[in-house]
Design an enzyme around this catalytic site. Structure first.
Site, PDB file in Angstrom:
ATOM      1  N   SER A  78       0.801  -1.233   0.000  1.00 41.41           N
ATOM      2  CA  SER A  78       0.000   0.000   0.000  1.00 41.41           C
ATOM      3  C   SER A  78       0.831   1.280   0.000  1.00 41.41           C
ATOM      4  CB  SER A  78      -0.926   0.013   1.231  1.00 41.41           C
ATOM      5  OG  SER A  78      -1.845  -1.040   1.177  1.00 41.41           O
ATOM      6  N   ARG A 138      -2.857  -7.921  25.256  1.00 38.43           N
ATOM      7  CA  ARG A 138      -4.079  -7.931  26.076  1.00 38.43           C
ATOM      8  C   ARG A 138      -3.928  -8.609  27.436  1.00 38.43           C
ATOM      9  NH1 ARG A 138      -8.044  -9.656  21.205  1.00 38.43           N
ATOM     10  NH2 ARG A 138      -8.112  -7.639  20.120  1.00 38.43           N
ATOM     11  N   CYS A 198     -13.297  -8.082  19.851  1.00 34.85           N
ATOM     12  CA  CYS A 198     -14.626  -7.550  19.512  1.00 34.85           C
ATOM     13  C   CYS A 198     -15.754  -8.292  20.236  1.00 34.85           C
ATOM     14  CB  CYS A 198     -14.847  -7.610  17.999  1.00 34.85           C
ATOM     15  SG  CYS A 198     -14.432  -9.197  17.249  1.00 34.85           S
ATOM     16  N   GLN A 251     -20.693 -15.007  14.823  1.00 35.10           N
ATOM     17  CA  GLN A 251     -19.786 -13.926  14.471  1.00 35.10           C
ATOM     18  C   GLN A 251     -19.718 -13.665  12.968  1.00 35.10           C
ATOM     19  OE1 GLN A 251     -16.882 -14.970  18.232  1.00 35.10           O
ATOM     20  NE2 GLN A 251     -15.981 -13.845  16.549  1.00 35.10           N
ATOM     21  N   ARG A 274     -18.811 -18.980  13.406  1.00 40.34           N
ATOM     22  CA  ARG A 274     -18.788 -18.042  12.286  1.00 40.34           C
ATOM     23  C   ARG A 274     -20.043 -18.250  11.436  1.00 40.34           C
ATOM     24  NH1 ARG A 274     -15.607 -13.894  12.667  1.00 40.34           N
ATOM     25  NH2 ARG A 274     -13.797 -15.202  13.081  1.00 40.34           N
ATOM     26  N   HIS A 303     -21.674  -8.969  15.209  1.00 45.64           N
ATOM     27  CA  HIS A 303     -21.622 -10.212  15.978  1.00 45.64           C
ATOM     28  C   HIS A 303     -22.853 -10.296  16.889  1.00 45.64           C
ATOM     29  CE1 HIS A 303     -17.719 -10.803  14.463  1.00 45.64           C
ATOM     30  NE2 HIS A 303     -16.973 -10.603  15.540  1.00 45.64           N
ATOM     31  N   ASN A 359     -19.273  -5.395  14.963  1.00 46.52           N
ATOM     32  CA  ASN A 359     -17.944  -5.804  15.446  1.00 46.52           C
ATOM     33  C   ASN A 359     -16.818  -4.917  14.941  1.00 46.52           C
ATOM     34  OD1 ASN A 359     -18.905  -7.431  13.035  1.00 46.52           O
ATOM     35  ND2 ASN A 359     -16.718  -7.842  12.917  1.00 46.52           N
TER      36      ASN A 359
END
Length: 328
Positions: free
Chosen positions: A38, A97, A126, A153, A226, A233, A306
């Site tokens: 990019s 996290r 999320c 999700q 999923r 979600h 989400n």
């Protein structure tokens, strides 16, 4: 405010840019960073045309605050280098996290714990964000003991490649596969990689992050699934409390929580859905009912966009909190 966005061309990065514009975030200089493919591309922001640069270029610039949404490897390597230059980092990956040194922040719940010494701040997963948003006011009032959550999700949680897979399958086109199975007209009980205990990383994030944000005594068991949905979600949540409750008390506690919108009128078929949560800031809660098989136990349905509250908006809200506190 000299701000950098790392991962500017990704789905979350684009959403962060849109929210920064919408909320008139105070920026004197904006640096947009992305991967090698990019470099040199331009992105419009508030009428300006800004060229995408590399992380190496960013290290040679003065930056006050960097928002990372480029994956754990990038955050691991580059966040400390920016911090060493005095730049504060809000990271959307999972890398920091569960590190005890760093705070995991949902501003409506624990934003007041941020201090001037916090140089790396983690954005939760999320699916965790929308779960703890719904649990927080109830935990305060009735004390949550145990949570059983099943998620539904959106494919947007897997990035633009997953969206492309669904589009290809809808049109009968063979293409690259993000998932090990077709997602079109299918449901896959598999989000992220499986761990030794048989749970996926996504499922364990719901357990570990909820404990870190709310209370380490809360037990959480999850099944993450999923579904072929392109925005939002959904979660089926069963919550056991220490103390008894009335449904009116639950509804009142949720409706008074900043960032929660109660949608719960089954007589008029009103309940949260991804299609109505799309591009909205709130976490939506409905289908509130007592679990008649267990004492002090509640069922509810929780939905959020989400990419928005589950990632981009929460990141910007943390940044706004830092500005409000004059930490940046």
């Amino acid at each position: 405010m000299k701000l950098a966005l790392v991962g500017a061309t990704g789905m979350v990065g684009r959403e962060i840019l849109a929210i920064l514009e919408e909320r008139n975030f105070p920026i004197s200089e904006l640096s947009l960073v992305a991967s090698k493919k990019s470099y040199g591309k331009t992105i419009s922001y508030l009428g300006q045309t800004i060229a995408v640069i590399s992380l190496y270029d960013l290290l040679h610039k003065e930056v006050d605050l960097a928002l990372f949404s480029a994956g754990g490897k990038v955050s691991e390597i580059w966040a400390p280098q920016l911090v060493a230059k005095g730049c504060r980092v809000i990271d959307n990956s999972s890398f920091w996290r569960m590190n005890k040194k760093y705070k995991l922040i949902v501003p409506e719940i624990n934003g007041n714990k941020l201090t001037e010494n916090d140089m790396i701040i983690s954005n939760p997963n999320c699916s965790t964000i929308q779960l703890v948003m719904a649990l927080a006011p109830l935990h305060q009032k009735f004390k949550v003991k145990r949570v059983v959550v099943s998620t539904y999700q959106s494919i947007t949680g897997s990035g633009v490649e997953a969206v492309k897979q669904l589009e290809n399958e809808e049109r009968g086109i063979l293409g690259e596969m993000t998932y090990p199975h077709s997602i079109y007209q299918n449901v896959i009980p598999h989000c992220d990689m499986f761990e030794e205990n048989g749970y996926t990383k996504e499922e364990m994030k719901l357990t570990n992050e909820t404990k870190k944000i709310l209370d380490k005594a809360i037990d959480v068991t999850a099944t993450a699934v999923r579904v072929p949905v392109v925005g939002g979600h959904s979660e089926s949540v069963n919550v056991m409390f220490e103390n008894d409750f009335s449904l009116d008390e639950v509804s009142l506690a949720l409706s008074e929580m900043n960032g929660i919108e109660l949608v719960d009128n089954i007589l008029e078929n009103k309940y949260p859905m991804p299609i109505t949560a799309y591009k909205k800031d709130s976490v939506f809660v409905g289908r509130i009912r007592r679990d008649f098989t267990q004492k002090n136990t509640l069922n509810m349905w929780v939905v959020a966009d989400n990419l928005r509250k589950g990632a981009a908006l929460n990141t910007v809200q943390i940044a706004e909190h830092l500005v409000m506190k004059k930490y940046v």
